[in-house]
Design a protein around this motif. Structure first.
Motif, short mmCIF file in Angstrom:
data_model
loop_
_atom_site.label_atom_id
_atom_site.label_comp_id
_atom_site.label_asym_id
_atom_site.label_seq_id
_atom_site.Cartn_x
_atom_site.Cartn_y
_atom_site.Cartn_z
N THR A 220 0.76 -1.34 -0.15
CA THR A 220 0.07 0.01 -0.21
C THR A 220 0.84 1.25 0.01
OG1 THR A 220 -1.86 -1.08 1.28
CG2 THR A 220 -1.82 1.24 1.32
N LYS A 221 1.98 1.36 0.79
CA LYS A 221 2.59 2.63 1.05
C LYS A 221 3.34 3.03 -0.46
CE LYS A 221 6.56 0.93 3.75
NZ LYS A 221 7.35 1.17 4.99
N TYR A 222 3.54 1.97 -1.27
CA TYR A 222 4.41 2.42 -2.30
C TYR A 222 3.55 2.58 -3.46
CZ TYR A 222 8.27 0.58 0.31
OH TYR A 222 9.06 0.47 1.54
N ARG A 223 2.20 2.76 -3.47
CA ARG A 223 1.25 3.20 -4.44
C ARG A 223 0.85 4.35 -4.69
NH1 ARG A 223 -3.08 -0.95 -2.44
NH2 ARG A 223 -2.12 -2.88 -2.06
N SER A 224 1.02 4.98 -5.86
CA SER A 224 0.30 6.24 -6.17
C SER A 224 -0.62 6.14 -7.20
CB SER A 224 1.41 7.32 -6.39
OG SER A 224 0.75 8.49 -6.87
N GLY A 225 -1.80 5.87 -7.03
CA GLY A 225 -2.85 5.51 -8.00
C GLY A 225 -2.34 3.87 -8.38
N THR A 226 -2.00 3.58 -9.71
CA THR A 226 -1.55 2.51 -10.08
C THR A 226 0.01 2.49 -10.23
OG1 THR A 226 -1.93 2.83 -12.71
CG2 THR A 226 -3.71 1.58 -11.12
N ASN A 227 0.60 3.58 -9.87
CA ASN A 227 1.93 3.81 -10.14
C ASN A 227 2.75 3.81 -8.86
OD1 ASN A 227 4.44 4.41 -11.80
ND2 ASN A 227 3.32 6.02 -12.84
N LEU A 228 4.17 3.97 -8.94
CA LEU A 228 4.95 3.93 -7.86
C LEU A 228 5.00 5.14 -7.07
CD1 LEU A 228 8.09 2.13 -9.36
CD2 LEU A 228 6.36 0.95 -7.65
N THR A 229 5.16 5.30 -5.81
CA THR A 229 5.32 6.67 -5.09
C THR A 229 6.64 7.06 -5.37
OG1 THR A 229 6.13 5.20 -3.22
CG2 THR A 229 3.51 5.95 -3.32
N SER A 230 7.01 8.02 -5.48
CA SER A 230 8.32 8.88 -5.50
C SER A 230 9.15 8.54 -4.36
CB SER A 230 8.21 10.35 -5.89
OG SER A 230 7.43 10.99 -4.94
N SER A 231 8.47 8.68 -3.06
CA SER A 231 8.72 8.40 -1.76
C SER A 231 7.88 7.72 -1.07
CB SER A 231 9.36 9.64 -1.16
OG SER A 231 9.75 9.37 0.29
N PRO A 232 7.97 6.79 -0.16
CA PRO A 232 9.10 5.98 -0.13
C PRO A 232 9.62 5.20 -1.37
CG PRO A 232 7.41 4.76 0.95
CD PRO A 232 6.91 5.96 0.32
N ASN A 233 10.79 4.71 -1.56
CA ASN A 233 11.60 4.13 -2.76
C ASN A 233 11.26 2.80 -2.64
OD1 ASN A 233 13.36 2.98 -4.58
ND2 ASN A 233 14.56 4.87 -4.44
N PHE A 234 10.32 2.24 -3.78
CA PHE A 234 9.92 0.60 -3.71
C PHE A 234 11.49 -0.02 -4.01
CE2 PHE A 234 8.74 -2.95 -6.00
CZ PHE A 234 7.93 -3.65 -4.89
N ALA A 235 12.08 0.52 -5.09
CA ALA A 235 13.51 -0.34 -5.44
C ALA A 235 14.38 -0.41 -4.15
CB ALA A 235 14.18 0.55 -6.30
N THR A 236 14.35 0.49 -3.03
CA THR A 236 15.01 0.27 -2.11
C THR A 236 14.37 -0.91 -1.14
OG1 THR A 236 15.79 2.51 -2.08
CG2 THR A 236 15.83 1.30 0.14
N TYR A 237 13.30 -0.85 -1.20
CA TYR A 237 12.49 -1.84 -0.48
C TYR A 237 12.71 -3.21 -0.98
CZ TYR A 237 8.35 -4.56 1.03
OH TYR A 237 7.47 -5.78 1.54
N LEU A 238 12.66 -3.46 -2.43
CA LEU A 238 12.89 -4.52 -2.97
C LEU A 238 14.17 -5.09 -2.71
CD1 LEU A 238 11.25 -6.44 -4.99
CD2 LEU A 238 12.48 -5.07 -6.93
N LYS A 239 15.34 -4.36 -2.71
CA LYS A 239 16.86 -4.61 -2.57
C LYS A 239 16.83 -5.44 -0.92
CE LYS A 239 19.64 -1.72 -1.39
NZ LYS A 239 20.83 -0.24 -1.29
N GLY A 240 16.16 -4.65 -0.17
CA GLY A 240 16.19 -5.15 1.32
C GLY A 240 17.54 -5.29 1.92
#
Length: 344
Positions: A220-240
């Motif tokens: 939820t917190k990485y959604r902007s409509g159907t797009n990615l949020t500019s912040s927080p960064n989903f790529a960073t979350y994916l990297k873990g």
């Protein structure tokens, strides 16, 4: 012609405040690059900074006014909105709408939907459109200057020599995955050395989330409509806790990890070299390619890109992982591995 679309085409003329002739210097310069030289054209507003330019004898352009760049057009074809009245919206290639309270009409299929719902989607689509700008040769210098001034990630692409990459020619396109604008219109995170795989993974995740949004692949917190949020960064979350130097097998595992966390059924795999790469794409599934790839100015570097189409000349059509660098032909380099992920 579908009856619903015909109803809009046969409606009263457009309001006087909707149609205007504009001849600003940048509009004239851009029109001369794509329409017949000196062609007269009228400008109609679409949504949120997008414009429709139409010439009387055939020829049209859909233009993003902030970056003053072409999204779609033809020097000879009739505008898909020709004769339409009311408010107009552009949701990407082949997605043209006319709407008035309470209904909205898809001008290709004739399907009717709620105008209120379309207005919400149209705002999201306009934002997506700003990221779908092709790096056409005549636009490259202007886009580069705009991005240097306005886009904090521009220095990454510029230092990587991105401006020297080859955009696909429309006549060479063989195939693109369904709803590929979810890739070309994806929000792109800053892509520094070593993080390119995670950025590519975020683009593919967004694609599958938007293509089947009810399944909620994006947290939820990485959604902007159907797009990615500019912040927080989903790529960073994916990297873990993984390192910056992403590789196909690490990315495959993390894409699967996110899908499992979200309770979404998926298939994920990886392969050495280009094994299965083209068959994945031509089955309608984007693929993430790792290797020593062209990065512009006759240079190669370790990079990861998203393949979402093929050309008649036998190459991948890619999103290069930098904002504004879509529809790039991957026509060289050494492919080390590729990662695959899709919903099932």
């Amino acid at each position: 012609m579908p009856a619903a679309a015909a109803a809009f085409l046969n409606a009263p003329p457009a309001r006087a405040d909707q149609v205007k002739t504009l001849d600003d210097d940048w509009r004239r310069q851009l029109a001369d690059g794509y329409l017949k030289d000196g062609a007269t054209f009228k400008v109609r507003s679409l949504q949120d900074g997008l414009e429709l330019w139409e010439t009387p004898g055939g020829g049209y352009m859909v233009v993003e006014t902030t970056q003053q760049a072409l999204l779609e057009g033809s020097a000879t074809a009739w505008s898909p909105y020709s004769g339409c009245t009311g408010d107009l919206a552009y949701l990407g290639p082949g997605k043209y709408f006319a709407y008035d309270t309470p209904g909205a009409v898809d001008l290709i299929t004739g399907e009717v939907s709620a105008a209120r719902e379309l207005r919400v989607i149209a705002r999201d689509a306009a934002g997506m459109a700003r990221d779908t700008l092709h790096v056409a040769p005549m636009d490259a210098e202007r886009i580069s200057a705009w991005r240097t001034k306005n886009d904090p990630t521009a220095a990454v692409a510029q230092s990587s020599g991105g401006g020297g990459l080859t955009p696909v020619k429309s006549g060479d396109v063989k195939y693109r995955v369904p709803s590929y604008s979810y890739i070309t219109g994806c929000h792109v995170y800053p892509n520094t050395t070593g993080t390119c795989g995670w950025v590519a993974g975020s683009i593919v995740t967004r694609y599958w989330h938007a293509r089947s949004s009810a399944r909620k692949l994006l947290p939820t917190k990485y959604r902007s409509g159907t797009n990615l949020t500019s912040s927080p960064n989903f790529a960073t979350y994916l990297k873990g806790s993984k390192g910056d130097s992403s590789v196909a097998w690490d990315l495959k595992e993390r894409l699967a990890w996110n899908a499992s966390n979200q309770g979404v059924a998926y298939a994920a795999s990886w392969a050495l070299g280009n094994i299965g790469m083209f068959s994945q794409v031509e089955s309608g599934w984007p693929v993430i390619v790792f290797g020593s790839l062209p990065v512009g100015n006759n240079k190669k570097g370790t990079h990861a890109v998203v393949g979402y189409g093929t050309t008649k000349s036998g190459y991948l059509i890619t999103h290069y992982g930098w904002s504004g660098y879509t529809d790039i032909v991957l026509n060289g380099g050494i492919i080390g591995s590729n990662a695959r992920f899709r919903l099932t």
